[in-house]
Design a protein around this motif. Sequence first.
Motif, PDB file in Angstrom:
ATOM      1  N   TYR A   5       0.893  -1.160   0.000  1.00 38.46           N
ATOM      2  CA  TYR A   5       0.000   0.000   0.000  1.00 38.46           C
ATOM      3  C   TYR A   5       0.930   1.208   0.000  1.00 38.46           C
ATOM      4  O   TYR A   5       1.862   1.273   0.817  1.00 38.46           O
ATOM      5  CB  TYR A   5      -0.874   0.011   1.251  1.00 38.46           C
ATOM      6  N   ILE A   6       0.700   2.162  -0.909  1.00 38.35           N
ATOM      7  CA  ILE A   6       1.653   3.253  -1.110  1.00 38.35           C
ATOM      8  C   ILE A   6       0.956   4.607  -1.068  1.00 38.35           C
ATOM      9  O   ILE A   6      -0.141   4.760  -1.611  1.00 38.35           O
ATOM     10  CB  ILE A   6       2.388   3.092  -2.458  1.00 38.35           C
ATOM     11  N   SER A   7       1.605   5.572  -0.431  1.00 42.67           N
ATOM     12  CA  SER A   7       1.156   6.964  -0.491  1.00 42.67           C
ATOM     13  C   SER A   7       2.386   7.862  -0.568  1.00 42.67           C
ATOM     14  O   SER A   7       3.479   7.477  -0.145  1.00 42.67           O
ATOM     15  CB  SER A   7       0.306   7.337   0.730  1.00 42.67           C
ATOM     16  N   ILE A   8       2.188   9.038  -1.132  1.00 41.85           N
ATOM     17  CA  ILE A   8       3.259  10.035  -1.218  1.00 41.85           C
ATOM     18  C   ILE A   8       2.685  11.367  -0.751  1.00 41.85           C
ATOM     19  O   ILE A   8       1.630  11.788  -1.232  1.00 41.85           O
ATOM     20  CB  ILE A   8       3.808  10.161  -2.648  1.00 41.85           C
ATOM     21  N   SER A   9       3.355  11.993   0.217  1.00 42.36           N
ATOM     22  CA  SER A   9       2.980  13.335   0.631  1.00 42.36           C
ATOM     23  C   SER A   9       4.215  14.070   1.133  1.00 42.36           C
ATOM     24  O   SER A   9       5.100  13.460   1.746  1.00 42.36           O
ATOM     25  CB  SER A   9       1.864  13.313   1.687  1.00 42.36           C
ATOM     26  N   HIS A  10       4.274  15.349   0.832  1.00 49.76           N
ATOM     27  CA  HIS A  10       5.400  16.213   1.234  1.00 49.76           C
ATOM     28  C   HIS A  10       6.751  15.590   0.861  1.00 49.76           C
ATOM     29  O   HIS A  10       7.697  15.631   1.648  1.00 49.76           O
ATOM     30  CB  HIS A  10       5.353  16.519   2.729  1.00 49.76           C
ATOM     31  N   LYS A  17       3.370  -3.044   3.957  1.00 52.30           N
ATOM     32  CA  LYS A  17       2.991  -4.425   3.657  1.00 52.30           C
ATOM     33  C   LYS A  17       2.455  -5.042   4.942  1.00 52.30           C
ATOM     34  O   LYS A  17       2.965  -4.761   6.030  1.00 52.30           O
ATOM     35  CB  LYS A  17       4.180  -5.221   3.138  1.00 52.30           C
ATOM     36  N   THR A  18       1.412  -5.851   4.810  1.00 53.30           N
ATOM     37  CA  THR A  18       0.797  -6.474   5.979  1.00 53.30           C
ATOM     38  C   THR A  18       0.851  -7.992   5.884  1.00 53.30           C
ATOM     39  O   THR A  18       0.980  -8.549   4.793  1.00 53.30           O
ATOM     40  CB  THR A  18      -0.678  -6.028   6.123  1.00 53.30           C
ATOM     41  N   ASP A  19       0.731  -8.636   7.035  1.00 50.81           N
ATOM     42  CA  ASP A  19       0.766 -10.088   7.088  1.00 50.81           C
ATOM     43  C   ASP A  19       0.000 -10.548   8.331  1.00 50.81           C
ATOM     44  O   ASP A  19      -0.031  -9.846   9.340  1.00 50.81           O
ATOM     45  CB  ASP A  19       2.214 -10.574   7.161  1.00 50.81           C
ATOM     46  N   PHE A  20      -0.615 -11.709   8.254  1.00 49.12           N
ATOM     47  CA  PHE A  20      -1.327 -12.289   9.377  1.00 49.12           C
ATOM     48  C   PHE A  20      -0.382 -13.201  10.150  1.00 49.12           C
ATOM     49  O   PHE A  20       0.344 -13.999   9.558  1.00 49.12           O
ATOM     50  CB  PHE A  20      -2.532 -13.086   8.868  1.00 49.12           C
ATOM     51  N   PHE A 114       5.421  19.458   9.639  1.00 43.73           N
ATOM     52  CA  PHE A 114       4.480  18.993   8.616  1.00 43.73           C
ATOM     53  C   PHE A 114       4.108  17.550   8.909  1.00 43.73           C
ATOM     54  O   PHE A 114       4.743  16.892   9.738  1.00 43.73           O
ATOM     55  CB  PHE A 114       5.064  19.155   7.206  1.00 43.73           C
ATOM     56  N   LYS A 115       3.052  17.072   8.268  1.00 44.04           N
ATOM     57  CA  LYS A 115       2.585  15.696   8.419  1.00 44.04           C
ATOM     58  C   LYS A 115       2.766  14.956   7.114  1.00 44.04           C
ATOM     59  O   LYS A 115       2.557  15.524   6.045  1.00 44.04           O
ATOM     60  CB  LYS A 115       1.101  15.670   8.794  1.00 44.04           C
ATOM     61  N   ILE A 116       3.140  13.697   7.206  1.00 45.47           N
ATOM     62  CA  ILE A 116       3.114  12.834   6.026  1.00 45.47           C
ATOM     63  C   ILE A 116       2.065  11.758   6.274  1.00 45.47           C
ATOM     64  O   ILE A 116       2.060  11.093   7.306  1.00 45.47           O
ATOM     65  CB  ILE A 116       4.497  12.240   5.660  1.00 45.47           C
ATOM     66  N   ASP A 117       1.131  11.658   5.341  1.00 45.67           N
ATOM     67  CA  ASP A 117       0.013  10.724   5.460  1.00 45.67           C
ATOM     68  C   ASP A 117       0.409   9.330   5.016  1.00 45.67           C
ATOM     69  O   ASP A 117       1.135   9.162   4.034  1.00 45.67           O
ATOM     70  CB  ASP A 117      -1.169  11.201   4.619  1.00 45.67           C
ATOM     71  N   THR A 118      -0.101   8.339   5.729  1.00 44.37           N
ATOM     72  CA  THR A 118       0.097   6.959   5.315  1.00 44.37           C
ATOM     73  C   THR A 118      -1.065   6.553   4.414  1.00 44.37           C
ATOM     74  O   THR A 118      -2.120   7.171   4.463  1.00 44.37           O
ATOM     75  CB  THR A 118       0.122   5.999   6.520  1.00 44.37           C
ATOM     76  N   PRO A 119      -0.876   5.511   3.628  1.00 44.32           N
ATOM     77  CA  PRO A 119      -2.033   4.983   2.911  1.00 44.32           C
ATOM     78  C   PRO A 119      -2.936   4.255   3.905  1.00 44.32           C
ATOM     79  O   PRO A 119      -2.516   3.921   5.023  1.00 44.32           O
ATOM     80  CB  PRO A 119      -1.404   3.983   1.931  1.00 44.32           C
ATOM     81  N   VAL A 120      -4.169   4.000   3.507  1.00 44.72           N
ATOM     82  CA  VAL A 120      -5.023   3.085   4.270  1.00 44.72           C
ATOM     83  C   VAL A 120      -4.518   1.689   3.924  1.00 44.72           C
ATOM     84  O   VAL A 120      -4.387   1.347   2.754  1.00 44.72           O
ATOM     85  CB  VAL A 120      -6.503   3.239   3.856  1.00 44.72           C
ATOM     86  N   PHE A 121      -4.198   0.908   4.943  1.00 46.47           N
ATOM     87  CA  PHE A 121      -3.777  -0.468   4.659  1.00 46.47           C
ATOM     88  C   PHE A 121      -4.674  -1.431   5.407  1.00 46.47           C
ATOM     89  O   PHE A 121      -5.195  -1.138   6.474  1.00 46.47           O
ATOM     90  CB  PHE A 121      -2.290  -0.706   4.927  1.00 46.47           C
ATOM     91  N   LYS A 122      -4.886  -2.584   4.771  1.00 46.66           N
ATOM     92  CA  LYS A 122      -5.904  -3.524   5.241  1.00 46.66           C
ATOM     93  C   LYS A 122      -5.284  -4.783   5.839  1.00 46.66           C
ATOM     94  O   LYS A 122      -4.207  -5.212   5.430  1.00 46.66           O
ATOM     95  CB  LYS A 122      -6.830  -3.888   4.086  1.00 46.66           C
ATOM     96  N   PHE A 123      -6.028  -5.335   6.806  1.00 45.14           N
ATOM     97  CA  PHE A 123      -5.667  -6.590   7.439  1.00 45.14           C
ATOM     98  C   PHE A 123      -6.773  -7.597   7.165  1.00 45.14           C
ATOM     99  O   PHE A 123      -7.953  -7.255   7.243  1.00 45.14           O
ATOM    100  CB  PHE A 123      -5.549  -6.420   8.958  1.00 45.14           C
ATOM    101  N   SER A 124      -6.375  -8.830   6.876  1.00 48.24           N
ATOM    102  CA  SER A 124      -7.368  -9.872   6.631  1.00 48.24           C
ATOM    103  C   SER A 124      -6.738 -11.246   6.868  1.00 48.24           C
ATOM    104  O   SER A 124      -5.627 -11.512   6.408  1.00 48.24           O
ATOM    105  CB  SER A 124      -7.867  -9.771   5.181  1.00 48.24           C
TER     106      SER A 124
END
Length: 133
Positions: A5-10, A17-20, A114-124
């Motif tokens: 999951y990727i985001s770019i700010s400032h 990356k997520t894992d169970f 300043f703030k750098i935003d993360t992407p929304v990342f999902k868990f499943s």
Amino acid sequence: MSEAYISISHNFKIEVKTDFDFDQSSPLNFQYLFRFTILITNMGDVSAQLLSRHWNIKDAKNEIKLVEGSGVIGQQPHFQPGEAFEYSSFCPLPTMTGEMWGHFNMINNYGQSFKIDTPVFKFSVPKEFIDSY
């Protein structure tokens, strides 16, 4: 691990990356442990330091918890232009799915915050584990 999951700010790129974690989860007690790895890269030409984090954690019941704290994993990394920092952490949830998003509070070498935003990342929980429960 999942896709990134990727985001770019400032001029900072955040890749997650997520894992169970099957071994650390206890479905009979409604405890599911998810791991995540975050790579933060300074793509700009100004140095900065990560001071703190702010997380929103939502489970499948749409309950949201807020988590704030200094730095990440006990560190407040400095980023020169082109430098990156990677860390791993975990998120316990009472449901088999959820998501997380937030931001990092930064300060550059000119003293500007300043703030750098993360992407929304999902868990499943992966489908191959659901039958095990």
